[in-house]
Design a protein around this motif. Sequence first.
Motif, PDB file in Angstrom:
ATOM      1  N   CYS A 345       0.936  -1.143  -0.113  1.00 19.67           N
ATOM      2  CA  CYS A 345      -0.067  -0.038   0.072  1.00 19.67           C
ATOM      3  C   CYS A 345       0.908   1.143  -0.176  1.00 19.67           C
ATOM      4  CB  CYS A 345      -1.008   0.075   1.311  1.00 19.67           C
ATOM      5  SG  CYS A 345      -2.297  -1.188   1.118  1.00 19.67           S
ATOM      6  N   ALA A 346       1.882   1.285   0.910  1.00 21.26           N
ATOM      7  CA  ALA A 346       2.870   2.410   0.656  1.00 21.26           C
ATOM      8  C   ALA A 346       3.457   2.522  -0.343  1.00 21.26           C
ATOM      9  CB  ALA A 346       3.894   2.263   1.852  1.00 21.26           C
ATOM     10  N   ARG A 347       3.873   1.665  -1.195  1.00 23.65           N
ATOM     11  CA  ARG A 347       4.246   1.943  -2.688  1.00 23.65           C
ATOM     12  C   ARG A 347       3.470   2.607  -3.435  1.00 23.65           C
ATOM     13  NH1 ARG A 347       7.320  -2.959  -1.682  1.00 23.65           N
ATOM     14  NH2 ARG A 347       5.747  -4.208  -2.064  1.00 23.65           N
ATOM     15  N   ARG A 348       1.866   2.605  -3.233  1.00 20.66           N
ATOM     16  CA  ARG A 348       1.098   3.277  -3.876  1.00 20.66           C
ATOM     17  C   ARG A 348       0.464   4.437  -3.423  1.00 20.66           C
ATOM     18  NH1 ARG A 348       1.251  -1.958  -4.700  1.00 20.66           N
ATOM     19  NH2 ARG A 348       0.665  -3.287  -6.655  1.00 20.66           N
ATOM     20  N   ALA A 377      -8.654   5.312  -1.182  1.00 15.90           N
ATOM     21  CA  ALA A 377      -7.628   4.204  -0.537  1.00 15.90           C
ATOM     22  C   ALA A 377      -8.382   2.784  -1.002  1.00 15.90           C
ATOM     23  CB  ALA A 377      -7.624   4.346   0.719  1.00 15.90           C
ATOM     24  N   GLY A 378      -9.607   2.782  -1.291  1.00  9.08           N
ATOM     25  CA  GLY A 378     -10.285   1.460  -1.680  1.00  9.08           C
ATOM     26  C   GLY A 378      -9.716   1.121  -3.094  1.00  9.08           C
ATOM     27  N   VAL A 379      -9.450   1.777  -3.978  1.00  5.58           N
ATOM     28  CA  VAL A 379      -9.110   1.428  -5.235  1.00  5.58           C
ATOM     29  C   VAL A 379      -7.567   0.823  -5.151  1.00  5.58           C
ATOM     30  CG1 VAL A 379      -8.394   2.269  -7.392  1.00  5.58           C
ATOM     31  CG2 VAL A 379     -10.280   3.329  -6.243  1.00  5.58           C
ATOM     32  N   VAL A 380      -6.650   1.506  -4.330  1.00  2.00           N
ATOM     33  CA  VAL A 380      -5.381   0.933  -4.122  1.00  2.00           C
ATOM     34  C   VAL A 380      -5.618  -0.287  -3.253  1.00  2.00           C
ATOM     35  CG1 VAL A 380      -3.272   1.314  -2.692  1.00  2.00           C
ATOM     36  CG2 VAL A 380      -4.291   2.967  -4.133  1.00  2.00           C
ATOM     37  N   ILE A 381      -6.277  -0.571  -2.264  1.00  2.95           N
ATOM     38  CA  ILE A 381      -6.237  -1.769  -1.598  1.00  2.95           C
ATOM     39  C   ILE A 381      -7.129  -2.883  -2.137  1.00  2.95           C
ATOM     40  CG2 ILE A 381      -7.609  -2.722   0.613  1.00  2.95           C
ATOM     41  CD1 ILE A 381      -7.193   0.092   1.902  1.00  2.95           C
ATOM     42  N   GLU A 383      -6.736  -3.266  -5.484  1.00  2.62           N
ATOM     43  CA  GLU A 383      -5.648  -3.700  -6.251  1.00  2.62           C
ATOM     44  C   GLU A 383      -4.563  -4.563  -5.626  1.00  2.62           C
ATOM     45  OE1 GLU A 383      -1.743  -1.615  -8.735  1.00  2.62           O
ATOM     46  OE2 GLU A 383      -3.720  -0.473  -8.172  1.00  2.62           O
ATOM     47  N   VAL A 384      -4.253  -4.257  -4.315  1.00  3.24           N
ATOM     48  CA  VAL A 384      -3.313  -4.795  -3.516  1.00  3.24           C
ATOM     49  C   VAL A 384      -3.733  -6.103  -3.117  1.00  3.24           C
ATOM     50  CG1 VAL A 384      -1.949  -4.940  -1.330  1.00  3.24           C
ATOM     51  CG2 VAL A 384      -1.938  -2.897  -2.483  1.00  3.24           C
ATOM     52  N   LEU A 385      -4.864  -6.551  -2.790  1.00  3.76           N
ATOM     53  CA  LEU A 385      -5.456  -7.348  -2.289  1.00  3.76           C
ATOM     54  C   LEU A 385      -6.201  -8.405  -3.372  1.00  3.76           C
ATOM     55  CD1 LEU A 385      -7.269  -6.486   1.223  1.00  3.76           C
ATOM     56  CD2 LEU A 385      -4.854  -7.541   1.041  1.00  3.76           C
ATOM     57  N   GLY A 386      -6.104  -7.984  -4.663  1.00  2.00           N
ATOM     58  CA  GLY A 386      -6.680  -8.554  -5.592  1.00  2.00           C
ATOM     59  C   GLY A 386      -6.172  -9.920  -5.933  1.00  2.00           C
ATOM     60  N   ALA A 387      -4.755  -9.991  -6.052  1.00  2.00           N
ATOM     61  CA  ALA A 387      -4.175 -11.209  -6.080  1.00  2.00           C
ATOM     62  C   ALA A 387      -4.354 -12.337  -4.988  1.00  2.00           C
ATOM     63  CB  ALA A 387      -2.558 -10.878  -6.655  1.00  2.00           C
TER      64      ALA A 387
END
Length: 403
Positions: A345-348, A377-381, A383-387
């Motif tokens: 998340c921090a990288r984004r 933030a939800g868009v990023v989160i 993306e991060v958790l999508g995989a």
Amino acid sequence: MPVSRRSFLGRLAPAPARAAVSPAFVAARGREALMAGPAGAGAASPASGASILLDSNENPLGPGAAAMEALTRAFVDAGRYPSNARPSMADVRAAAARRAGVQTENVALGAGSWELLRTAVRLYGSSSRHLVTAAPTFEQPATMAEQLGIGVRKVPVDRDGRLDLDGMAQAARWAGLVFLCNPNNPTSTLHPARAITEFVTRVRKESPDTAILIDEAYHDYVTDASYATAVPLALEHPNVFVTRTLSKAYGMAGMRVGYAIGQPRTMEAFNRWAITFNQNSLAVAAAVASLEDPAHIEAERARNTEAREFTTRFFKDMGFRVMDSQANFVFVDIGRTAKGFKEDCARRGIRVGREFPPLEKTHARVSIGTIDEMQRAGVVIAEVLGANQPAPAGSSNVSRRPR
């Protein structure tokens, strides 16, 4: 052209552009993560350039208008010690007492609640009188105890993230101090008034010399009707006391104002150990104004409740298990390490909470910002958790107590 103190304050006073920045500056977003984590462990500071700080459980809007106006006016007393300024430290104690419905002698001030938590460990812990705390919970009491060579017994939370009051009561026998955070940080859950009363009664009966610290840092965010403050218990029982802070709902994390409530003799002990002038003149003025502005807290509770419900739905809709939050943050079973989630998340450009053992392998804490911040933030989160395929809701076993 000479600049008088009054004209300087006029320039400092909130013009439209500056007013929007000032409350956020006082809120000091990111401070908890910076101070609680290991030095240099990637914690964000307000100057780090992170776009959204969801790591330290602050009010994203900062103090209310009344506090900001009082803060600006207070600059004329910046050259005075806080005991001589107007308002003074005595006025903060009186305002906190009125807010809690107690007498002034029932209140002790602290530089945030941190000072009070550390003082409690000093007062009641010893090499032969251990500290009882939860796992996970706010770390400061345990950290202080370890620094002083005081034993620490950590009782794991249950699978729903609630404090194991039975286990803590058993561990409290012969203890010096019990630290009970309600609502609990980081799990966000609470115990109802009846359960807290029964716990205090039991500990007082089975281990009458053991002190009980009930931390109500998130008191102003609770919406559960079964909850009630433990202040009446603190007034009824010696060595039972409540701590509160203006760093959360009041939006004053950068000004370090906290207070404890208990019987006068208990508060006298805190006052003897207090840092001399543990408030400053500016914080004093803002604190008095904030404590006398209940409408601001009602509005902040409503704002947080809306954003909290949005965030809870967001995680649940993705299939993740969210604990029942009664605070300004959520604790989520993300099915992966908090460290990896935080770093991704921090990288984004999004900062989320630190690791909280023993649940750091599966759970993460996310503070509640504004609705706009949570949407971005939800868009990023996502993306991060999508995989990472989330486990079905309810499949996680939160308790890590050995069998």
